[in-house]
Scaffold this motif. Structure first.
Motif, PDB file in Angstrom:
ATOM      1  N   LEU A   1       2.158  -7.675  -8.568  1.00 46.24           N
ATOM      2  CA  LEU A   1       1.088  -7.943  -9.523  1.00 46.24           C
ATOM      3  C   LEU A   1      -0.122  -7.044  -9.288  1.00 46.24           C
ATOM      4  O   LEU A   1      -0.796  -6.633 -10.242  1.00 46.24           O
ATOM      5  CB  LEU A   1       0.670  -9.418  -9.436  1.00 46.24           C
ATOM      6  N   ILE A   2      -0.407  -6.740  -8.052  1.00 43.62           N
ATOM      7  CA  ILE A   2      -1.551  -5.882  -7.735  1.00 43.62           C
ATOM      8  C   ILE A   2      -1.248  -4.427  -8.047  1.00 43.62           C
ATOM      9  O   ILE A   2      -2.136  -3.655  -8.447  1.00 43.62           O
ATOM     10  CB  ILE A   2      -1.948  -6.052  -6.253  1.00 43.62           C
ATOM     11  N   LEU A   3       0.033  -4.043  -7.918  1.00 42.23           N
ATOM     12  CA  LEU A   3       0.415  -2.639  -8.085  1.00 42.23           C
ATOM     13  C   LEU A   3       0.133  -2.121  -9.488  1.00 42.23           C
ATOM     14  O   LEU A   3      -0.302  -0.978  -9.653  1.00 42.23           O
ATOM     15  CB  LEU A   3       1.900  -2.471  -7.759  1.00 42.23           C
ATOM     16  N   ALA A   4       0.365  -2.944 -10.503  1.00 43.39           N
ATOM     17  CA  ALA A   4       0.207  -2.482 -11.891  1.00 43.39           C
ATOM     18  C   ALA A   4      -1.258  -2.168 -12.238  1.00 43.39           C
ATOM     19  O   ALA A   4      -1.562  -1.057 -12.669  1.00 43.39           O
ATOM     20  CB  ALA A   4       0.803  -3.501 -12.853  1.00 43.39           C
ATOM     21  N   PRO A   5      -2.205  -3.103 -12.043  1.00 47.57           N
ATOM     22  CA  PRO A   5      -3.591  -2.794 -12.408  1.00 47.57           C
ATOM     23  C   PRO A   5      -4.340  -1.934 -11.390  1.00 47.57           C
ATOM     24  O   PRO A   5      -5.263  -1.200 -11.750  1.00 47.57           O
ATOM     25  CB  PRO A   5      -4.241  -4.171 -12.533  1.00 47.57           C
ATOM     26  N   TRP A   6      -3.965  -2.042 -10.127  1.00 49.14           N
ATOM     27  CA  TRP A   6      -4.672  -1.301  -9.067  1.00 49.14           C
ATOM     28  C   TRP A   6      -3.668  -0.548  -8.196  1.00 49.14           C
ATOM     29  O   TRP A   6      -3.394  -0.938  -7.038  1.00 49.14           O
ATOM     30  CB  TRP A   6      -5.490  -2.258  -8.203  1.00 49.14           C
ATOM     31  N   PRO A   7      -3.081   0.529  -8.716  1.00 48.96           N
ATOM     32  CA  PRO A   7      -2.038   1.238  -7.960  1.00 48.96           C
ATOM     33  C   PRO A   7      -2.517   1.811  -6.631  1.00 48.96           C
ATOM     34  O   PRO A   7      -1.739   1.888  -5.675  1.00 48.96           O
ATOM     35  CB  PRO A   7      -1.594   2.345  -8.918  1.00 48.96           C
ATOM     36  N   ASP A   8      -3.790   2.216  -6.563  1.00 48.26           N
ATOM     37  CA  ASP A   8      -4.289   2.762  -5.298  1.00 48.26           C
ATOM     38  C   ASP A   8      -4.259   1.722  -4.187  1.00 48.26           C
ATOM     39  O   ASP A   8      -4.013   2.055  -3.012  1.00 48.26           O
ATOM     40  CB  ASP A   8      -5.730   3.270  -5.477  1.00 48.26           C
ATOM     41  N   LEU A   9      -4.508   0.468  -4.547  1.00 49.18           N
ATOM     42  CA  LEU A   9      -4.426  -0.620  -3.577  1.00 49.18           C
ATOM     43  C   LEU A   9      -2.980  -1.081  -3.409  1.00 49.18           C
ATOM     44  O   LEU A   9      -2.521  -1.306  -2.288  1.00 49.18           O
ATOM     45  CB  LEU A   9      -5.302  -1.794  -4.020  1.00 49.18           C
ATOM     46  N   GLY A  10      -2.276  -1.198  -4.521  1.00 49.78           N
ATOM     47  CA  GLY A  10      -0.912  -1.697  -4.492  1.00 49.78           C
ATOM     48  C   GLY A  10       0.038  -0.850  -3.667  1.00 49.78           C
ATOM     49  O   GLY A  10       0.953  -1.375  -3.033  1.00 49.78           O
ATOM     50  N   GLN A  11      -0.189   0.464  -3.642  1.00 47.22           N
ATOM     51  CA  GLN A  11       0.697   1.335  -2.873  1.00 47.22           C
ATOM     52  C   GLN A  11       0.557   1.147  -1.370  1.00 47.22           C
ATOM     53  O   GLN A  11       1.410   1.603  -0.600  1.00 47.22           O
ATOM     54  CB  GLN A  11       0.434   2.791  -3.238  1.00 47.22           C
ATOM     55  N   LEU A  12      -0.500   0.458  -0.959  1.00 48.32           N
ATOM     56  CA  LEU A  12      -0.708   0.177   0.465  1.00 48.32           C
ATOM     57  C   LEU A  12      -0.149  -1.177   0.878  1.00 48.32           C
ATOM     58  O   LEU A  12      -0.213  -1.538   2.051  1.00 48.32           O
ATOM     59  CB  LEU A  12      -2.207   0.234   0.794  1.00 48.32           C
ATOM     60  N   LEU A  13       0.399  -1.923  -0.086  1.00 48.87           N
ATOM     61  CA  LEU A  13       1.008  -3.208   0.195  1.00 48.87           C
ATOM     62  C   LEU A  13       2.514  -3.032   0.385  1.00 48.87           C
ATOM     63  O   LEU A  13       3.062  -1.985   0.036  1.00 48.87           O
ATOM     64  CB  LEU A  13       0.706  -4.185  -0.948  1.00 48.87           C
ATOM     65  N   PRO A  14       3.196  -4.028   0.941  1.00 47.03           N
ATOM     66  CA  PRO A  14       4.616  -3.841   1.281  1.00 47.03           C
ATOM     67  C   PRO A  14       5.493  -3.367   0.130  1.00 47.03           C
ATOM     68  O   PRO A  14       6.281  -2.423   0.295  1.00 47.03           O
ATOM     69  CB  PRO A  14       5.030  -5.237   1.770  1.00 47.03           C
ATOM     70  N   PHE A  15       5.388  -3.998  -1.050  1.00 41.25           N
ATOM     71  CA  PHE A  15       6.251  -3.581  -2.153  1.00 41.25           C
ATOM     72  C   PHE A  15       5.897  -2.177  -2.634  1.00 41.25           C
ATOM     73  O   PHE A  15       6.780  -1.368  -2.929  1.00 41.25           O
ATOM     74  CB  PHE A  15       6.149  -4.564  -3.327  1.00 41.25           C
ATOM     75  N   GLY A  16       4.608  -1.881  -2.718  1.00 46.26           N
ATOM     76  CA  GLY A  16       4.191  -0.545  -3.135  1.00 46.26           C
ATOM     77  C   GLY A  16       4.670   0.524  -2.180  1.00 46.26           C
ATOM     78  O   GLY A  16       5.105   1.603  -2.606  1.00 46.26           O
ATOM     79  N   ALA A  17       4.618   0.236  -0.880  1.00 52.06           N
ATOM     80  CA  ALA A  17       5.098   1.199   0.116  1.00 52.06           C
ATOM     81  C   ALA A  17       6.606   1.394  -0.013  1.00 52.06           C
ATOM     82  O   ALA A  17       7.104   2.524   0.069  1.00 52.06           O
ATOM     83  CB  ALA A  17       4.744   0.714   1.522  1.00 52.06           C
ATOM     84  N   THR A  18       7.337   0.294  -0.226  1.00 56.65           N
ATOM     85  CA  THR A  18       8.789   0.397  -0.409  1.00 56.65           C
ATOM     86  C   THR A  18       9.117   1.210  -1.640  1.00 56.65           C
ATOM     87  O   THR A  18      10.021   2.063  -1.623  1.00 56.65           O
ATOM     88  CB  THR A  18       9.409  -1.009  -0.527  1.00 56.65           C
ATOM     89  N   LEU A  19       8.403   0.973  -2.732  1.00 55.09           N
ATOM     90  CA  LEU A  19       8.624   1.721  -3.964  1.00 55.09           C
ATOM     91  C   LEU A  19       8.324   3.198  -3.758  1.00 55.09           C
ATOM     92  O   LEU A  19       9.017   4.064  -4.306  1.00 55.09           O
ATOM     93  CB  LEU A  19       7.746   1.152  -5.084  1.00 55.09           C
ATOM     94  N   SER A  20       7.319   3.509  -2.964  1.00 50.54           N
ATOM     95  CA  SER A  20       6.996   4.900  -2.660  1.00 50.54           C
ATOM     96  C   SER A  20       8.133   5.580  -1.910  1.00 50.54           C
ATOM     97  O   SER A  20       8.424   6.759  -2.121  1.00 50.54           O
ATOM     98  CB  SER A  20       5.718   4.975  -1.820  1.00 50.54           C
ATOM     99  N   VAL A  21       8.791   4.823  -1.028  1.00 52.50           N
ATOM    100  CA  VAL A  21       9.894   5.382  -0.241  1.00 52.50           C
ATOM    101  C   VAL A  21      11.113   5.646  -1.112  1.00 52.50           C
ATOM    102  O   VAL A  21      11.728   6.713  -1.053  1.00 52.50           O
ATOM    103  CB  VAL A  21      10.263   4.438   0.922  1.00 52.50           C
ATOM    104  N   VAL A  22      11.479   4.669  -1.947  1.00 51.18           N
ATOM    105  CA  VAL A  22      12.721   4.786  -2.717  1.00 51.18           C
ATOM    106  C   VAL A  22      12.563   5.606  -3.984  1.00 51.18           C
ATOM    107  O   VAL A  22      13.533   6.146  -4.505  1.00 51.18           O
ATOM    108  CB  VAL A  22      13.289   3.388  -3.071  1.00 51.18           C
ATOM    109  N   SER A  23      11.344   5.699  -4.483  1.00 44.24           N
ATOM    110  CA  SER A  23      11.112   6.451  -5.722  1.00 44.24           C
ATOM    111  C   SER A  23       9.803   7.224  -5.599  1.00 44.24           C
ATOM    112  O   SER A  23       8.773   6.822  -6.149  1.00 44.24           O
ATOM    113  CB  SER A  23      11.067   5.484  -6.917  1.00 44.24           C
ATOM    114  N   PRO A  24       9.821   8.337  -4.878  1.00 42.19           N
ATOM    115  CA  PRO A  24       8.583   9.058  -4.570  1.00 42.19           C
ATOM    116  C   PRO A  24       7.936   9.760  -5.766  1.00 42.19           C
ATOM    117  O   PRO A  24       6.855  10.317  -5.630  1.00 42.19           O
ATOM    118  CB  PRO A  24       9.037  10.087  -3.531  1.00 42.19           C
ATOM    119  N   HIS A  25       8.573   9.723  -6.924  1.00 37.25           N
ATOM    120  CA  HIS A  25       8.023  10.410  -8.096  1.00 37.25           C
ATOM    121  C   HIS A  25       7.342   9.452  -9.066  1.00 37.25           C
ATOM    122  O   HIS A  25       7.203   9.754 -10.250  1.00 37.25           O
ATOM    123  CB  HIS A  25       9.136  11.177  -8.814  1.00 37.25           C
TER     124      HIS A  25
END
Length: 203
Positions: free
Chosen positions: A146-170
């Motif tokens: 929920l945080i990732l969609a409106p605040w991606p800069d914050l969301g990417q530092l949370l567990p799901f955002g970090a996982t998404l960064s690993v599996v889909s770096p683009h």
């Protein structure tokens, strides 16, 4: 070594591991049949192995197995042994899901499965309640989403955002290596909290 040996012996009769291996493999097959991307399968592996780690621990605690491990092998060795064997189980679950991808086999599922399982274990150790621990695990995942969609800069530092960064770096989030670093940091934080809880709380 006693605690690790005991954990490894229980793997042979670990019905939770078998159940999640079958569940994750079937779920991955369903996604492949729906022509979902490998990234979707990897996210699913991360979530399901997290649930595996949590349920594995809370069941062990509920049945008294975790308590006996602590009494026989002391607290920290028991936690480390449980984390190592849980990581192995998560890696096996990830390997099963990755094999379903056939020509799109993604070995990333194996370390991601191991990390997800250890993350879930630490949540189980911290919360310990049979009903509450899986709820907390899902709440962290949903909250990160929920945080990732409106605040991606914050969301990417949370567990799901970090996982998404690993599996889909683009996706416009963190580069894969930084996502892995953030994910590793969360594991260290959760592991430290689990260690503190294990050390200070009554068995």
């Amino acid at each position: 070594m006693t605690a690790l040996r005991a954990e490894l012996m229980r793997v042979r009769s670990d019905l939770v591991l078998l159940g999640f291996l079958i569940l994750t493999t079937l779920a991955a097959a369903a996604l492949v049949l729906q022509r979902s991307s490998s990234e979707v399968v990897l996210i699913q592996v991360s979530l399901l192995t997290g649930l595996y780690g949590t349920i594995k621990y809370v069941l062990a605690h509920r049945s008294g197995v975790a308590t006996r491990s602590i009494l026989l092998g002391h607290r920290v060795p028991a936690l480390l042994s449980s984390a190592a064997v849980t990581a192995l189980g998560g890696a096996l679950i990830g390997a099963g899901a990755a094999a379903v991808l056939w020509t799109r086999f993604d070995p990333l599922a194996i370390p991601l499965g191991a990390a997800g399982a250890v993350w879930g274990l630490f949540v189980g150790v911290i919360v310990r309640n049979y009903f509450l621990a899986p709820t907390v695990l899902f709440a962290v995942h949903i909250g990160s989403t929920l945080i990732l969609a409106p605040w991606p800069d914050l969301g990417q530092l949370l567990p799901f955002g970090a996982t998404l960064s690993v599996v889909s770096p683009h996706t416009g989030l963190l580069p894969a290596h930084l996502g892995a670093l953030v994910l590793g940091t969360w594991l260290v934080v959760a592991g430290t909290a689990a260690w503190a809880v294990t050390t200070l709380r009554d068995v």
